[in-house]
Design a protein around this motif. Sequence first.
Motif: not given
Length: 80
Positions: A59, A62-65, A71, A74
């Motif tokens: 999880r 999968q999260i890169q802002q 988002a 990844t």
Amino acid sequence: MEPPAATPPSFEEALRELEDIVRKLESGDLSLDDSIRLYERGQALKSLCEARLNDARMRIEQIQQSAAGEAVATRPFDAQ
């Protein structure tokens, strides 16, 4: 009619129980049958904890802002 399936413990509950099992096994005060039973339970808890940690890692990957908070891509959790 089958009894309802037990809700699996949270990661924290499983880890606490696993630590308790390790202490009991290390004490050497258990019978062989009790030691085997606890060892089997410990293996199940270890698998549960590993699965939960892997899920959390996936999880996070999968999260890169972006700067706007969206988002956008990844990246591996352990990347610097």
